[in-house]
Design a protein around this motif. Structure first.
Motif, PDB file in Angstrom:
ATOM      1  N   PHE A  79     -44.154  -7.898 -38.847  1.00  0.00           N
ATOM      2  CA  PHE A  79     -43.887  -9.330 -38.755  1.00  0.00           C
ATOM      3  C   PHE A  79     -42.383  -9.605 -38.711  1.00  0.00           C
ATOM      4  CE2 PHE A  79     -43.423 -13.641 -40.478  1.00  0.00           C
ATOM      5  CZ  PHE A  79     -44.217 -14.327 -39.570  1.00  0.00           C
ATOM      6  N   GLU A  80     -41.617  -8.867 -39.508  1.00  0.00           N
ATOM      7  CA  GLU A  80     -40.164  -9.056 -39.508  1.00  0.00           C
ATOM      8  C   GLU A  80     -39.548  -8.621 -38.175  1.00  0.00           C
ATOM      9  OE1 GLU A  80     -38.285  -7.384 -42.974  1.00  0.00           O
ATOM     10  OE2 GLU A  80     -39.804  -8.265 -44.287  1.00  0.00           O
ATOM     11  N   ALA A  81     -40.056  -7.555 -37.606  1.00  0.00           N
ATOM     12  CA  ALA A  81     -39.569  -7.108 -36.300  1.00  0.00           C
ATOM     13  C   ALA A  81     -39.874  -8.167 -35.244  1.00  0.00           C
ATOM     14  CB  ALA A  81     -40.210  -5.775 -35.921  1.00  0.00           C
ATOM     15  N   TRP A  82     -41.045  -8.764 -35.347  1.00  0.00           N
ATOM     16  CA  TRP A  82     -41.461  -9.827 -34.420  1.00  0.00           C
ATOM     17  C   TRP A  82     -40.480 -10.993 -34.510  1.00  0.00           C
ATOM     18  CZ3 TRP A  82     -45.509  -9.704 -31.018  1.00  0.00           C
ATOM     19  CH2 TRP A  82     -45.882 -10.903 -30.428  1.00  0.00           C
ATOM     20  N   ALA A  84     -37.364 -10.945 -35.727  1.00  0.00           N
ATOM     21  CA  ALA A  84     -36.023 -10.525 -35.311  1.00  0.00           C
ATOM     22  C   ALA A  84     -35.891 -10.506 -33.801  1.00  0.00           C
ATOM     23  CB  ALA A  84     -35.707  -9.146 -35.877  1.00  0.00           C
ATOM     24  N   ALA A  85     -37.003 -10.258 -33.120  1.00  0.00           N
ATOM     25  CA  ALA A  85     -36.985 -10.242 -31.655  1.00  0.00           C
ATOM     26  C   ALA A  85     -36.984 -11.650 -31.079  1.00  0.00           C
ATOM     27  CB  ALA A  85     -38.191  -9.454 -31.122  1.00  0.00           C
ATOM     28  N   ALA A  91     -47.634 -16.611 -32.156  1.00  0.00           N
ATOM     29  CA  ALA A  91     -48.239 -15.574 -31.312  1.00  0.00           C
ATOM     30  C   ALA A  91     -48.176 -14.196 -31.953  1.00  0.00           C
ATOM     31  CB  ALA A  91     -47.523 -15.553 -29.955  1.00  0.00           C
ATOM     32  N   ALA A  92     -47.671 -14.110 -33.191  1.00  0.00           N
ATOM     33  CA  ALA A  92     -47.507 -12.812 -33.861  1.00  0.00           C
ATOM     34  C   ALA A  92     -48.863 -12.183 -34.151  1.00  0.00           C
ATOM     35  CB  ALA A  92     -46.737 -12.997 -35.161  1.00  0.00           C
ATOM     36  N   PRO A  93     -48.941 -10.866 -34.015  1.00  0.00           N
ATOM     37  CA  PRO A  93     -50.198 -10.182 -34.346  1.00  0.00           C
ATOM     38  C   PRO A  93     -50.459 -10.244 -35.843  1.00  0.00           C
ATOM     39  CG  PRO A  93     -48.469  -8.587 -33.864  1.00  0.00           C
ATOM     40  CD  PRO A  93     -47.900  -9.954 -33.613  1.00  0.00           C
TER      41      PRO A  93
END
Length: 94
Positions: A79-82, A84-85, A91-93
């Motif tokens: 979630f944090e990578a999502w 940061a991008a 829309a996050a998984p």
């Protein structure tokens, strides 16, 4: 009457220069990214790490507490990578 090239040019303008056939959904992008990642079972991951592979643990902190930390892994919660991008949260998984 419009010919095929005129119709294509109109569609390009109508969709911000992105042809409809070239549009990709979030799921399309995730599928493409997943196809480039080697997902290993625990024993295979351990053996790969011993050979120098980098193991990235994308589980949340709660899951790591429940099931344990992978020794030597880099912790990057998905979630944090999502976030940061700069991708949309809705829309996050899960």
């Amino acid at each position: 009457m419009l010919d095929a090239s005129s119709l294509g040019a109109m569609q390009n303008r109508r969709h911000g220069g992105v042809r409809v056939s070239q549009r990709r959904t979030v799921n399309d992008l995730l599928d493409a990214a997943r196809a480039q990642i080697d997902r290993l079972e625990p024993m295979a991951a351990r053996a790969a790490a011993e050979r120098g592979a980098i193991v990235v643990d994308t589980r949340c902190a709660e899951q790591r507490r429940e099931t344990g930390v992978i020794p030597g892994s880099i912790h990057v919660p998905l979630f944090e990578a999502w976030q940061a991008a700069g991708l949309p949260i809705e829309a996050a998984p899960e």
